[in-house]
Design an enzyme around this catalytic site. Structure first.
Site, PDB file in Angstrom:
ATOM      1  N   HIS A 136     128.214 -59.384  38.603  1.00 42.12           N
ATOM      2  CA  HIS A 136     126.991 -60.155  38.306  1.00 42.12           C
ATOM      3  C   HIS A 136     126.005 -60.161  39.482  1.00 42.12           C
ATOM      4  CE1 HIS A 136     129.304 -61.381  34.968  1.00 42.12           C
ATOM      5  NE2 HIS A 136     129.873 -62.454  35.467  1.00 42.12           N
ATOM      6  N   ASP A 188     127.823 -56.290  31.358  1.00 42.38           N
ATOM      7  CA  ASP A 188     127.784 -57.370  32.345  1.00 42.38           C
ATOM      8  C   ASP A 188     126.814 -58.373  31.759  1.00 42.38           C
ATOM      9  OD1 ASP A 188     127.099 -59.102  34.415  1.00 42.38           O
ATOM     10  OD2 ASP A 188     127.605 -57.619  35.934  1.00 42.38           O
ATOM     11  N   HIS A 189     127.343 -59.481  31.257  1.00 44.39           N
ATOM     12  CA  HIS A 189     126.486 -60.350  30.445  1.00 44.39           C
ATOM     13  C   HIS A 189     125.308 -60.913  31.237  1.00 44.39           C
ATOM     14  CE1 HIS A 189     129.067 -63.573  32.088  1.00 44.39           C
ATOM     15  NE2 HIS A 189     128.010 -64.317  31.942  1.00 44.39           N
TER      16      HIS A 189
END
Lengths: 349, 510
Positions: free
Chosen positions: B259, B196-197
């Site tokens: 996010h 999950d960047h």
């Protein structure tokens, strides 16, 4: 510097970065200050306006000028810095948007895209004949509105409508009346005068303007404030004037008189008349200031204070430098509107 | 047995020799994010001394074709300008193998190529497989890798073989469980890195440092002092090239489940036992998600607002409504905006409303976490030029600028006693004087080192879906739940404002 809308942020950063750095420059980010000016303004006059405000209220400025001559929204960016100390400057960023009528719908999206996040957004309505559509859409974005209610087309009623959209309004006409309110407050801070409050029978407000005709926004605001302080509401209008009822002084008659003068509109004098006829408080302005004559129990007292006359811009500067309570403004404004609505054809005494 | 040599050994060292195999090598993610991130890691001397990047996808390309297209991508998307000398050193380690990952034979060929390249270097390499593909390929690729003998048992061998997968991790609780189960048939949980960047962003990582390395904030970090919290994710863009995917997904699945819930769990986490043990942090994150009160049908109607944008303007430019976007079904009910009120029902946070909003075609791109502290009593200032005393607000901006600001009240200069809000600001750029690395740089580096701290564990994914699946089900079953409209370029529907006004709150202006 003229820039494309998509480049506003980049160019603003370049403007700030290009400032010579032999001293410390701080970019002000305390609030967003949106200014809606009239079409007759030009870049020079807008910059003069912002030059006057930025030293006392540094922030990010977004000035909006309706412009029938352009076909698309166009933007200019710049920054102005003022000296804070010997080696410290504060810089305010400026975005000036020229907006054709076809761009009115799109304008809020441009403003929203360039507000500093997380800080309040203030809106100054500056000048006459500002387009209603822009006033409405920009007041949806703002937390605080600065305006001169005299310059709003609907006067106090427009001010009340705008007040419903924001946290508070700073009405420059209210600021101008602060000396009057202050003097009344001081007179009645004396116990002898305060004991006469329940005996107030009538209030006579004289205003002057170029036509010598109603309406008078300053007069209505002052009447609204007095009514609010005396916990009164206007209930009827009769041949003697506005009948106001309240628990403090019973029924009080408020009358207005309109005189012709060279001034656009201002309060000339104000008389508070007590039951029995032997006492009164009269506040009157002349070129030297604001003077009060207080007659109580056969004694006469006289007070004076300077009265700052000024343009809306001067009032605004004063607000930023000294500050001014607008806590009582909403209630005063509401009562002023109630009076205005009781009889739209009221011509005064 | 616990590794007795690891204690106190937290130096940042280059990872061991690694062969990174990117499935979906001709796709957008590879070219916009992965290759620029790898190039930057190389320039900063973070990549292993011996590394191989092997692109794999169905497109027929030679090694040189792959290098050429990668060079263009790096030149376009890298945070630093392309340096020819550096590029030469970096790109000589890049190779390409045309691969249909659904075919066992192709994966087998790929395996042979990897082995040959590694042998050419005379080193043992760890294998890291990056699935930059559509999620439907996750399970077959992992199965084919296993069948081809390209997955080593972590309990047995010395070579680390790991799998990186990109979101979406399922589309509801059931599908997430199914995907997790399929991946675990071929890889152990310790070998799976769900990326999950957002967790790679400096500001998000800084949440833990901010909370636990400052004595002044942690004592306030609870329901005694925090009034409410807002987590906002705003994008000015529409659906672009992701129209078909987004229309099936909606923003709740696309952004909130991953996010924003990751941000939420870090923000509300209890102090972990250790910051260097990945599971200590992830255990605590799971507890937060498990504490989020599940919404029943009535609560979904009252506490969740969904909406879709109509035509409007973004920064002065006219933009179409969602239903007029290319690739969107004319009767689509996909939400492009969602706002919700949730509660983390545990000892620390009970009674603190947490408002989450995410939307497309909002006025600007910004992601911010905002903590509103309770107001002090205002009686000392009544009657002065003070309206309501403002909240002290701690704002953590995740993008576009990374930084933290604290709003406090102060007296402006002058004789009059006034109270005005002032902002104390910290921005990464100006404070540290160096640019922040891209999120993918940190995450790729950690994956090469085998550090899973910033990756999402299977139970986190499932808990996150556990919170949202009831919402999705109510939306699916009950047509009476409105899909509100908002104008593109506005801050969302009025109904989302009403979600807060009932409690005397308002969305922070961004």
């Amino acid at each position: 510097m003229k820039v494309a809308l998509k480049d506003i942020d980049i160019k603003l950063r370049e403007v700030i970065e290009s400032i010579e750095t032999d001293t410390l420059y701080t970019r002000s980010a305390s609030s967003n200050f949106i200014v809606l000016v009239s079409e007759s303004s030009d870049s020079k006059s807008i910059n003069r306006l912002l030059d006057a405000i930025s030293p006392v209220h540094p922030c990010r400025f977004i000035a909006i000028r309706p412009d029938k001559k352009v076909s698309d929204i166009s933007a200019e960016v710049s920054a102005s810095c003022h000296k804070l100390s010997r080696n410290q400057h504060v810089c305010s960023e400026r975005i000036i948007l020229n907006v054709p009528p076809v761009g009115f719908d799109a304008l809020p999206s441009v403003v929203n895209a360039h507000l500093l996040p997380g800080v309040s957004s203030e809106l100054l309505l500056f000048g006459e004949d500002l387009p209603d559509q822009l006033i409405n859409s920009l007041s949806d974005i703002a937390d605080i509105i600065y305006c001169d209610s005299v310059e709003l087309q609907g006067g106090v009623r427009d001010a009340l409508r705008l007040l419903g959209k924001v946290k508070h309004i700073v009405d420059l006409r209210w600021i101008e009346l602060s000396y009057w309110r202050q003097q009344i407050k001081e007179i009645f801070s004396h116990k002898a005068a305060a004991s006469f409050i329940p005996l107030i029978k009538a209030i006579h407000i004289v205003t002057e303007n170029r036509e010598g005709k109603p309406p008078s926004t300053p007069g209505l605001l002052m009447a609204g404030w007095l009514s609010d302080r005396l916990k009164m509401s206007p209930v009827a209008i009769s041949s003697s004037g506005f009948e106001c009822d309240g628990p403090t002084a019973g029924t009080v008659i408020i009358t207005f008189e309109y005189r012709k003068s060279k001034f656009r509109t201002r309060l000339k004098n104000l008389e508070i008349i007590f039951d029995g006829g032997n006492a009164h408080v009269l506040l009157e302005r002349d070129s030297s200031g604001l003077h009060s004559e207080v007659k109580l129990l056969g004694n006469e007292y006289n007070f004076s204070s300077p009265l700052e006359e000024g343009t809306p811009l001067k009032m605004l500067e004063k607000y930023f430098v000294i500050g001014e309570s607008v806590k009582n403004y909403p209630a005063a404004l509401k009562l002023a509107c109630e009076m205005a609505e009781l009889d739209e054809n009221y011509r005064g005494v | 047995m616990h590794n007795l040599f690891s204690e106190g050994e937290s130096r940042i060292v280059r990872p061991p020799s690694t062969a990174l195999v990117i499935f979906g090598a001709s796709g957008d993610l590879t070219h916009r994010k992965l290759l620029p991130a790898l190039y930057n890691l190389y320039c900063d001397d973070y990549l292993p001394v011996n590394f191989l990047i092997i692109g794999a996808s169905r497109t027929r390309l030679s090694d040189q074709d792959f290098r050429d297209s990668a060079r263009e991508s790096v030149a376009s998307y890298s945070r630093r300008e392309l340096d020819s000398e550096k590029w030469a050193g970096f790109s000589k380690n890049m190779y390409y193998q045309p691969t249909d990952a659904s075919k066992e034979s192709d994966i087998s060929e790929l395996g042979k190529r990897i082995e040959a390249l590694c042998q050419g270097c005379h080193r043992d390499f760890n294998y890291l497989y990056y699935l930059a593909t559509a999620p439907r390929f996750f399970a077959p690729i992992s199965a084919n890798l296993k069948k081809a003998g390209l997955v080593e048992d972590p309990e047995q061998g010395m070579r680390r073989t790991s799998l990186i997968v990109e979101k979406p991790f399922g589309h509801d609780l059931e599908s997430a469980r199914e995907l997790n189960a399929k991946l675990r048939q071929n890889f152990a949980e310790s070998q799976i890195f769900r990326i999950d960047h957002y967790l790679g962003k400096e500001t998000v990582q800084n949440i833990l440092v901010f909370r636990f390395a400052n004595g002044i904030f942690e004592p306030l970090w609870n329901n005694k002092y925090v009034d409410h919290i807002q987590i906002s994710f705003a994008e000015s863009i529409g659906v672009g090239s992701r129209a078909s995917y987004f229309d099936r997904t909606g923003i709740l699945r696309d952004v909130v489940q991953n996010h924003l819930f990751q941000i939420l769990s870090l923000l509300c986490i209890e102090p972990p036992i250790s910051l260097s043990d990945p599971d200590s942090i992830r255990d605590e994150k799971v507890k937060v998600l498990r504490s989020v009160r599940r919404l029943n049908k009535e609560e979904v109607a009252a506490r969740v607002v969904r909406a879709q944008y109509d035509k409007g303007y973004i920064n002065g430019e006219p933009v179409p409504g969602y239903l007029q976007e290319d690739g969107i079904n004319s009767g689509s009910r996909a939400e492009t905006y969602v706002a919700m009120r949730i509660e983390v029902d545990n000892w620390r946070w009970s009674g603190v409303p947490i408002y989450i909003r995410a939307g497309k075609r909002l006025p600007r791109r910004i992601t911010e976490i905002t903590v509103f502290f309770k107001r002090p009593p205002g009686m000392l200032f009544r009657g002065r030029q003070v309206y309501d005393l403002d909240y002290n607000v701690l704002a953590i901006q995740v993008q576009p600028e990374e930084g933290i600001s604290l709003r406090i009240s102060a007296k402006p200069p002058g004789p009059r006693l006034r109270v005005e809000p002032v902002i104390m600001n910290f921005t990464y750029g100006s404070s540290f004087g160096v640019p922040s690395p891209e999120a993918y740089e940190r995450l790729l580096l950690d994956a090469m080192k085998g550090d899973a701290t910033l990756f999402t564990r299977d139970d986190e994914i499932e808990e996150a879906w556990g919170i949202l699946t009831p919402v999705l089900e109510v939306w699916k079953q009950d047509d009476a739940i409105p899909l509100y409209r908002y104008q593109a370029g506005s801050w969302g529907p009025l109904e989302a404002d009403a979600l807060l006004t009932a409690s005397g709150h308002a969305w922070r202006k961004l």
